[in-house]
Design a protein around this motif. Structure first.
Motif, PDB file in Angstrom:
ATOM      1  N   LEU A  34      -2.756  -3.367   3.731  1.00 10.92           N
ATOM      2  CA  LEU A  34      -2.965  -2.851   2.369  1.00 10.92           C
ATOM      3  C   LEU A  34      -1.700  -2.955   1.527  1.00 10.92           C
ATOM      4  O   LEU A  34      -1.754  -3.278   0.339  1.00 10.92           O
ATOM      5  N   GLY A  35      -0.553  -2.679   2.141  1.00  8.57           N
ATOM      6  CA  GLY A  35       0.710  -2.800   1.422  1.00  8.57           C
ATOM      7  C   GLY A  35       0.998  -4.230   1.000  1.00  8.57           C
ATOM      8  O   GLY A  35       1.512  -4.480  -0.097  1.00  8.57           O
ATOM      9  N   LEU A  37      -1.254  -6.559   0.368  1.00  7.58           N
ATOM     10  CA  LEU A  37      -2.145  -6.886  -0.748  1.00  7.58           C
ATOM     11  C   LEU A  37      -1.648  -6.266  -2.052  1.00  7.58           C
ATOM     12  O   LEU A  37      -1.609  -6.933  -3.099  1.00  7.58           O
ATOM     13  N   ALA A  38      -1.287  -4.996  -1.993  1.00 10.54           N
ATOM     14  CA  ALA A  38      -0.803  -4.317  -3.201  1.00 10.54           C
ATOM     15  C   ALA A  38       0.507  -4.921  -3.678  1.00 10.54           C
ATOM     16  O   ALA A  38       0.706  -5.137  -4.883  1.00 10.54           O
ATOM     17  N   GLY A  39       1.412  -5.228  -2.749  1.00 14.16           N
ATOM     18  CA  GLY A  39       2.683  -5.833  -3.123  1.00 14.16           C
ATOM     19  C   GLY A  39       2.515  -7.223  -3.724  1.00 14.16           C
ATOM     20  O   GLY A  39       3.201  -7.582  -4.683  1.00 14.16           O
ATOM     21  N   ALA A  41      -0.152  -8.285  -5.320  1.00 14.46           N
ATOM     22  CA  ALA A  41      -0.741  -8.106  -6.646  1.00 14.46           C
ATOM     23  C   ALA A  41       0.304  -7.669  -7.658  1.00 14.46           C
ATOM     24  O   ALA A  41       0.365  -8.206  -8.778  1.00 14.46           O
ATOM     25  N   LEU A  42       1.152  -6.724  -7.262  1.00 12.13           N
ATOM     26  CA  LEU A  42       2.206  -6.271  -8.181  1.00 12.13           C
ATOM     27  C   LEU A  42       3.213  -7.377  -8.449  1.00 12.13           C
ATOM     28  O   LEU A  42       3.717  -7.522  -9.566  1.00 12.13           O
ATOM     29  N   SER A  46       3.900  -8.707 -12.196  1.00 12.65           N
ATOM     30  CA  SER A  46       5.213  -8.501 -12.810  1.00 12.65           C
ATOM     31  C   SER A  46       5.905  -9.823 -13.118  1.00 12.65           C
ATOM     32  O   SER A  46       6.598  -9.939 -14.121  1.00 12.65           O
ATOM     33  N   GLY A  54       6.854  -9.635  -3.010  1.00  8.83           N
ATOM     34  CA  GLY A  54       6.074  -8.410  -3.193  1.00  8.83           C
ATOM     35  C   GLY A  54       5.212  -8.100  -1.985  1.00  8.83           C
ATOM     36  O   GLY A  54       5.115  -6.956  -1.554  1.00  8.83           O
ATOM     37  N   ALA A  55       4.607  -9.143  -1.404  1.00 12.57           N
ATOM     38  CA  ALA A  55       3.773  -8.944  -0.218  1.00 12.57           C
ATOM     39  C   ALA A  55       4.615  -8.493   0.972  1.00 12.57           C
ATOM     40  O   ALA A  55       4.206  -7.620   1.738  1.00 12.57           O
ATOM     41  N   GLY A  58       5.746  -4.870   0.387  1.00 16.32           N
ATOM     42  CA  GLY A  58       4.572  -4.011   0.518  1.00 16.32           C
ATOM     43  C   GLY A  58       4.130  -3.845   1.964  1.00 16.32           C
ATOM     44  O   GLY A  58       3.735  -2.758   2.388  1.00 16.32           O
ATOM     45  N   GLY A  62       4.098  -0.290   3.661  1.00 16.57           N
ATOM     46  CA  GLY A  62       2.778   0.152   4.110  1.00 16.57           C
ATOM     47  C   GLY A  62       2.707   0.331   5.615  1.00 16.57           C
ATOM     48  O   GLY A  62       2.089   1.272   6.116  1.00 16.57           O
TER      49      GLY A  62
END
Length: 113
Positions: A34-35, A37-39, A41-42, A46, A54-55, A58, A62
């Motif tokens: 999950l981290g 994926l969120a990283g 995306a961010l 950005s 970022g991945a 994250g 995570g």
């Protein structure tokens, strides 16, 4: 940038390999996924950091959060009370729990099962 991340992931894996229930490992893997994926995306939104960085960040964050959550579910990692998750024995009609410290099962009144 990737070599420190690989070292941190390796250390986290070794630290979480000492459990018997698998909650720590399962939650660490889920948190890392999950981290990541969120990283990613961010990082894509950005534009400053990039998707890969970022991945990676994250996933590390995570995974660490997931490992601590799993360890606390098992009653370790500084949790305030031991894990007293109860199970029901249909034949006996009573609840019991597993004490991970001693490796034994006990009835809810504390008597050995």
């Amino acid at each position: 940038m990737m070599k420190p991340m690989i070292g941190l992931l390796g250390a986290a894996l070794l630290a979480s390999a000492c459990t018997t229930t698998g909650n720590t490992e399962r939650n660490a893997a889920g948190g890392a996924a999950l981290g990541a994926l969120a990283g990613a995306a961010l990082g894509a939104v950005s534009g400053d950091v990039g998707v890969g960085t970022g991945a990676a960040v994250g996933a590390v964050v995570g995974g660490g959060v997931g490992a601590v959550k799993g360890c606390r579910e098992d009653g370790g990692c500084g949790a305030s009370a031991p894990n007293r998750r109860q199970y029901y024995d249909e034949r006996a009609g009573r609840y019991y729990y597993y004490d991970s410290g001693s490796g034994r099962y006990y009835w809810e009144n504390g008597a050995p099962r």
